[in-house]
Write an enzyme that holds these catalytic residues in place. Structure first.
Site, PDB file in Angstrom:
ATOM      1  CG  HIS A   5       2.541   0.753  10.088  1.00  0.00           C
ATOM      2  ND1 HIS A   5       3.407   0.180   9.178  1.00  0.00           N
ATOM      3  CD2 HIS A   5       2.306   2.012   9.629  1.00  0.00           C
ATOM      4  CE1 HIS A   5       3.685   1.059   8.221  1.00  0.00           C
ATOM      5  NE2 HIS A   5       3.034   2.181   8.478  1.00  0.00           N
ATOM      6  CG  HIS A  51      -0.955   2.580   5.838  1.00  0.00           C
ATOM      7  ND1 HIS A  51      -0.852   3.551   4.867  1.00  0.00           N
ATOM      8  CD2 HIS A  51       0.270   2.503   6.414  1.00  0.00           C
ATOM      9  CE1 HIS A  51       0.368   4.034   4.852  1.00  0.00           C
ATOM     10  NE2 HIS A  51       1.080   3.419   5.796  1.00  0.00           N
TER      11      HIS A  51
HETATM   12  P1  5GP Z   1       4.042   4.335   5.614  1.00  0.00           P
HETATM   13  O1  5GP Z   1       5.472   4.754   5.704  1.00  0.00           O
HETATM   14  O2  5GP Z   1       3.321   5.001   4.459  1.00  0.00           O
HETATM   15  O3  5GP Z   1       3.301   4.484   6.912  1.00  0.00           O
HETATM   16  O4  5GP Z   1       4.047   2.780   5.358  1.00  0.00           O
HETATM   17  C1  5GP Z   1       3.878   2.186   4.117  1.00  0.00           C
HETATM   18  C2  5GP Z   1       4.128   0.713   4.298  1.00  0.00           C
HETATM   19  O5  5GP Z   1       3.672   0.046   3.142  1.00  0.00           O
HETATM   20  C3  5GP Z   1       5.613   0.358   4.478  1.00  0.00           C
HETATM   21  O6  5GP Z   1       5.788  -0.314   5.717  1.00  0.00           O
HETATM   22  C4  5GP Z   1       5.900  -0.538   3.284  1.00  0.00           C
HETATM   23  O7  5GP Z   1       6.791  -1.598   3.598  1.00  0.00           O
HETATM   24  C5  5GP Z   1       4.537  -1.034   2.881  1.00  0.00           C
HETATM   25  N1  5GP Z   1       4.403  -1.349   1.467  1.00  0.00           N
HETATM   26  C6  5GP Z   1       4.850  -0.597   0.418  1.00  0.00           C
HETATM   27  N2  5GP Z   1       4.532  -1.187  -0.738  1.00  0.00           N
HETATM   28  C7  5GP Z   1       3.859  -2.324  -0.423  1.00  0.00           C
HETATM   29  C8  5GP Z   1       3.278  -3.356  -1.221  1.00  0.00           C
HETATM   30  O8  5GP Z   1       3.296  -3.341  -2.448  1.00  0.00           O
HETATM   31  N3  5GP Z   1       2.678  -4.388  -0.558  1.00  0.00           N
HETATM   32  C9  5GP Z   1       2.633  -4.434   0.811  1.00  0.00           C
HETATM   33  N4  5GP Z   1       2.020  -5.503   1.361  1.00  0.00           N
HETATM   34  N5  5GP Z   1       3.181  -3.484   1.593  1.00  0.00           N
HETATM   35  C10 5GP Z   1       3.778  -2.437   0.969  1.00  0.00           C
END
Ligand code: 5GP
Ligand code: ZN
Length: 113
Positions: free
Chosen positions: A102, A100
């Site tokens: 951001h 993903h």
């Molecule tokens: P990472 O640290 O993997 O780059 O980011 C994962 C992101 O996913 C985090 O910013 C977190 O807040 C978001 N996230 C985790 N669980 C969920 C969810 O159930 N729904 C949504 N919309 N975002 C989520």
């Protein structure tokens, strides 16, 4: 579709999310724990665990950036500026293993936050 993947469940609609943009291949939805006034996650609908496993010759990153730019325009931050980040693997800060981007904006971004 990976059965135990959170973002695959969001793609399938099994889990609700606040979707802001969608194409055949890409989905964009608001982060559940926003770190900025605009914090949207832009993902391929197909399950790819992390960016180092993504093809770099299939136009995937172009599609993700095209979607992010559309969202930035819709959210009114395209002109003023925004940040895009991909976290890759644990050491890169990745927690959810469905790749993903951001998209963050709506406040002053600094070097480390
Ligand atoms: P990472 O640290 O993997 O780059 O980011 C994962 C992101 O996913 C985090 O910013 C977190 O807040 C978001 N996230 C985790 N669980 C969920 C969810 O159930 N729904 C949504 N919309 N975002 C989520
Ligand atoms: Zn997935």
């Amino acid at each position: 579709m990976s059965e135990d993947c959170l973002f695959c469940r969001i793609v399938s609609g099994e889990m609700t999310s606040d979707i802001v943009y969608e194409t055949d291949e890409v989905l964009a939805f608001r982060d559940i724990s926003p770190q900025a006034p605009v914090h949207v996650l832009v993902i391929p609908k197909a399950h790819i665990a992390t960016i180092s496993e993504a093809p770099t010759d299939a136009g995937l990153f172009d599609k993700l950036y095209a979607a992010a730019f559309e969202v930035a325009k819709k959210e009114g931050i395209f002109e003023e500026g925004f940040r895009t980040v991909f976290n890759c693997h644990k050491k890169g800060g990745q927690v959810v293993f469905h790749m993903h981007m951001h998209l963050l904006g709506g406040r002053q971004m600094r070097a480390n936050s």
